[in-house]
Design an enzyme around this catalytic site. Structure first.
Site, PDB file in Angstrom:
ATOM      1  N   HIS A 248       1.519  -8.501  -0.653  1.00  0.00           N
ATOM      2  CA  HIS A 248       2.016 -10.143  -0.306  1.00  0.00           C
ATOM      3  C   HIS A 248       1.299 -10.514   1.004  1.00  0.00           C
ATOM      4  CE1 HIS A 248       4.467 -13.744   0.399  1.00  0.00           C
ATOM      5  NE2 HIS A 248       4.816 -13.602  -1.078  1.00  0.00           N
ATOM      6  N   GLU A 303       7.371 -11.079  -8.025  1.00  0.00           N
ATOM      7  CA  GLU A 303       6.801 -11.072  -9.464  1.00  0.00           C
ATOM      8  C   GLU A 303       7.252  -9.645 -10.237  1.00  0.00           C
ATOM      9  OE1 GLU A 303       6.070 -13.597 -10.023  1.00  0.00           O
ATOM     10  OE2 GLU A 303       4.414 -14.741  -9.391  1.00  0.00           O
TER      11      GLU A 303
HETATM   12  N1  ACO Z   1      -3.608  -3.798  -5.468  1.00  0.00           N
HETATM   13  C1  ACO Z   1      -4.609  -3.243  -5.010  1.00  0.00           C
HETATM   14  N2  ACO Z   1      -4.980  -3.533  -3.681  1.00  0.00           N
HETATM   15  C2  ACO Z   1      -4.401  -4.678  -3.308  1.00  0.00           C
HETATM   16  C3  ACO Z   1      -3.309  -5.183  -3.695  1.00  0.00           C
HETATM   17  C4  ACO Z   1      -2.823  -4.987  -4.862  1.00  0.00           C
HETATM   18  N3  ACO Z   1      -1.702  -5.571  -5.746  1.00  0.00           N
HETATM   19  N4  ACO Z   1      -2.967  -6.293  -3.066  1.00  0.00           N
HETATM   20  C5  ACO Z   1      -3.706  -6.359  -1.908  1.00  0.00           C
HETATM   21  N5  ACO Z   1      -4.417  -5.188  -1.953  1.00  0.00           N
HETATM   22  C6  ACO Z   1      -5.739  -4.980  -1.108  1.00  0.00           C
HETATM   23  C7  ACO Z   1      -7.125  -5.677  -1.463  1.00  0.00           C
HETATM   24  O1  ACO Z   1      -7.848  -5.052  -2.334  1.00  0.00           O
HETATM   25  C8  ACO Z   1      -7.464  -5.704   0.028  1.00  0.00           C
HETATM   26  O2  ACO Z   1      -8.040  -4.341   0.063  1.00  0.00           O
HETATM   27  P1  ACO Z   1      -9.581  -4.135   1.183  1.00  0.00           P
HETATM   28  O3  ACO Z   1      -9.034  -4.682   2.478  1.00  0.00           O
HETATM   29  O4  ACO Z   1      -9.962  -2.711   0.885  1.00  0.00           O
HETATM   30  O5  ACO Z   1     -10.455  -5.240   0.325  1.00  0.00           O
HETATM   31  C9  ACO Z   1      -6.457  -5.653   1.023  1.00  0.00           C
HETATM   32  O6  ACO Z   1      -5.216  -5.186   0.246  1.00  0.00           O
HETATM   33  C10 ACO Z   1      -6.069  -7.195   1.304  1.00  0.00           C
HETATM   34  O7  ACO Z   1      -5.914  -7.830   0.182  1.00  0.00           O
HETATM   35  P2  ACO Z   1      -6.114  -9.699   0.262  1.00  0.00           P
HETATM   36  O8  ACO Z   1      -6.108 -10.179  -0.759  1.00  0.00           O
HETATM   37  O9  ACO Z   1      -7.118 -10.073   1.375  1.00  0.00           O
HETATM   38  O10 ACO Z   1      -4.449  -9.698   0.863  1.00  0.00           O
HETATM   39  P3  ACO Z   1      -3.514 -10.733   0.658  1.00  0.00           P
HETATM   40  O11 ACO Z   1      -2.425 -10.730   1.558  1.00  0.00           O
HETATM   41  O12 ACO Z   1      -4.382 -12.176   1.094  1.00  0.00           O
HETATM   42  O13 ACO Z   1      -3.169 -10.769  -0.703  1.00  0.00           O
HETATM   43  C11 ACO Z   1      -1.952 -11.160  -2.820  1.00  0.00           C
HETATM   44  C12 ACO Z   1      -1.923 -11.311  -1.125  1.00  0.00           C
HETATM   45  C13 ACO Z   1      -2.765 -11.901  -3.345  1.00  0.00           C
HETATM   46  C14 ACO Z   1      -0.583 -11.375  -3.180  1.00  0.00           C
HETATM   47  C15 ACO Z   1      -2.327  -9.518  -3.170  1.00  0.00           C
HETATM   48  O14 ACO Z   1      -1.611  -8.569  -2.776  1.00  0.00           O
HETATM   49  C16 ACO Z   1      -2.431  -9.192  -4.565  1.00  0.00           C
HETATM   50  O15 ACO Z   1      -3.620  -9.878  -5.299  1.00  0.00           O
HETATM   51  N6  ACO Z   1      -1.478  -8.861  -5.274  1.00  0.00           N
HETATM   52  C17 ACO Z   1      -1.491  -8.527  -6.701  1.00  0.00           C
HETATM   53  C18 ACO Z   1      -1.204  -9.950  -7.494  1.00  0.00           C
HETATM   54  C19 ACO Z   1       0.344 -10.323  -7.239  1.00  0.00           C
HETATM   55  O16 ACO Z   1       1.379  -9.607  -7.622  1.00  0.00           O
HETATM   56  N7  ACO Z   1       0.575 -11.761  -7.025  1.00  0.00           N
HETATM   57  C20 ACO Z   1       1.921 -12.267  -6.836  1.00  0.00           C
HETATM   58  C21 ACO Z   1       2.049 -12.498  -5.306  1.00  0.00           C
HETATM   59  S1  ACO Z   1       3.764 -13.200  -4.833  1.00  0.00           S
HETATM   60  C22 ACO Z   1       3.612 -14.753  -5.348  1.00  0.00           C
HETATM   61  O17 ACO Z   1       2.717 -15.288  -5.235  1.00  0.00           O
HETATM   62  C23 ACO Z   1       4.966 -15.389  -5.986  1.00  0.00           C
END
Ligand code: ACO
Length: 355
Positions: A248, A303
């Site tokens: 998140h 989620e």
């Molecule tokens: N699985 C694997 N790796 C992840 C995940 C995940 N679920 N979430 C973040 N990471 C990793 C990324 O790959 C990235 O790694 P890196 O730095 O080695 O490249 C690092 O963590 C940071 O990722 P960002 O996308 O920059 O982090 P952010 O905080 O912006 O992401 C997000 C938040 C988009 C929700 C992300 O955690 C994600 O994609 N989760 C999966 C989708 C999901 O469950 N979405 C629902 C969110 S809740 C809502 O919107 C109601």
């Protein structure tokens, strides 16, 4: 200053909700969601977010009556839904039908009530039509959540309605998430509330935001049995895939909504078989994510357990994101009202890196 994705940038002041990502807490207008979900109904919580006070009995009855009278689909909306191709996804149907609504466009309580009331009817009408089932007219006796389940399934189970209501209350409002931001950007140009909510719906449907729960179901279906969890999660992470329902932007510990929903599921009289798989998948995945992403703090988000709630209610995964929107519509409308009341147009800069 350049911040990709506006990470860490504060862009608004709000009185609507406060999120502490380190502690894992969420507060609506000063009250923790754990307390709200225990004590108040969907209607009372929506009113509280929209108006800032809980309604007395008379005000609540008026609010409920207004919601009921706005449940019916206008004939032209029904015609639009009937014209849309059968294979069109529910979020696309919602975006198109909401954008067709003819309302005086101000961000105000009346328009918020109309939107909150009509979204469940659009979802239920479309769902039953495309599944070849007859339409169920909204009831004028049932409360908001019971009526939604009734229009979808033809019956109402009070316990199921309570479970769905908990989910809808806990996801109503969540600060400047992507879809709410989209709604506020639209309102900030002095555009109308229908356009703002249409922008929000288009933003909500993406798999990184509201589109994740069906991804969670796919993940659990792919895993199938506990002995396969480690293999599947490793494979996905080796392929640089994201694990849906984890991570998140704001919470760097457990998402309080995920915890709240998990507790609701564990209160069920009979736990469905797959709950055990979901709990074990959560545990093992958090540990595997620590190996792969040692600098990140990745836990289950709302989620993950939203998917679990929907699965317990036997709701078609094709409806998950639209049902999330039936809750977040309250946050979108109340943020639109807050933006309109103290507006500065959003217009961040762009750093030129071209030739
Ligand atoms: N699985 C694997 N790796 C992840 C995940 C995940 N679920 N979430 C973040 N990471 C990793 C990324 O790959 C990235 O790694 P890196 O730095 O080695 O490249 C690092 O963590 C940071 O990722 P960002 O996308 O920059 O982090 P952010 O905080 O912006 O992401 C997000 C938040 C988009 C929700 C992300 O955690 C994600 O994609 N989760 C999966 C989708 C999901 O469950 N979405 C629902 C969110 S809740 C809502 O919107 C109601």
């Amino acid at each position: 200053m350049f911040q990709p994705g506006l990470k860490g940038v504060t862009a608004i002041e709000t009185v609507l909700s406060q999120i502490d990502g380190e502690k894992g807490s969420l507060v609506y207008r000063g009250i923790p969601i754990e307390k709200i979900v225990k004590q108040y109904s969907f209607e009372e919580t929506a009113f509280y977010l929209l108006k800032g006070t809980f309604p007395d009995r008379y005000t609540l009855a008026t609010f409920q009556d207004n919601l009921k009278t706005n449940r019916k689909l206008p004939a032209y909306v029904r015609q639009i839904i009937d014209l849309l191709p059968k294979e069109q996804a529910m979020m696309d149907v919602l975006r198109t039908t909401i954008s067709s609504l003819t309302r005086n466009g101000t961000a105000n309580l009346d328009n918020a009530i109309h939107l909150i009331a009509i979204i469940p009817t659009i979802i239920a009408y479309r769902y039953r039509k495309s599944a070849g089932m007859s339409e169920i007219e909204p009831s004028m006796d049932l409360d908001h959540v019971e009526n939604f389940l009734y229009m979808l399934t033809g019956s109402v189970d009070k316990n199921q309605a309570k479970l769905l209501e908990s989910y809808l209350i806990m996801t109503m409002e969540h600060g400047l998430n992507a879809s709410t931001f989209a709604a506020r950007v639209t309102i900030s140009t002095q555009s109308d509330i229908i356009s703002a909510v249409t922008s929000a719906i288009g933003t909500m449907k993406g798999p990184l935001h509201g589109g994740a729960p069906s991804g969670v179901i796919n993940l659990l279906e792919e895993i199938k049995t506990k002995d396969r969890i480690s293999e599947i999660i490793h494979k996905k992470l080796d392929n640089k895939e994201r694990i849906m329902g984890f991570g998140h932007r704001v919470y760097k510990t457990t998402d309080p909504r995920a915890e709240g929903l998990k507790a609701k599921i564990l209160e069920l009289d009979e736990l469905p078989d797959w709950v055990d798989l979901a709990l074990e998948t959560e545990k093992e995945t958090i540990n595997i994510l620590k190996e792969y992403k040692p600098d990140q703090r990745l836990y289950t988000n709302v989620e993950y357990y939203a998917a679990a709630i929907m699965k317990s209610l036997d709701i078609d995964p094709a409806l998950f994101t639209a049902i999330f929107s039936a809750s977040r519509i309250v946050g979108w409308c109340t943020h639109a009202m807050e933006q309109a009341s103290n507006n500065t147009i959003f217009r961040p800069g762009a750093k030129y890196i071209g030739k």
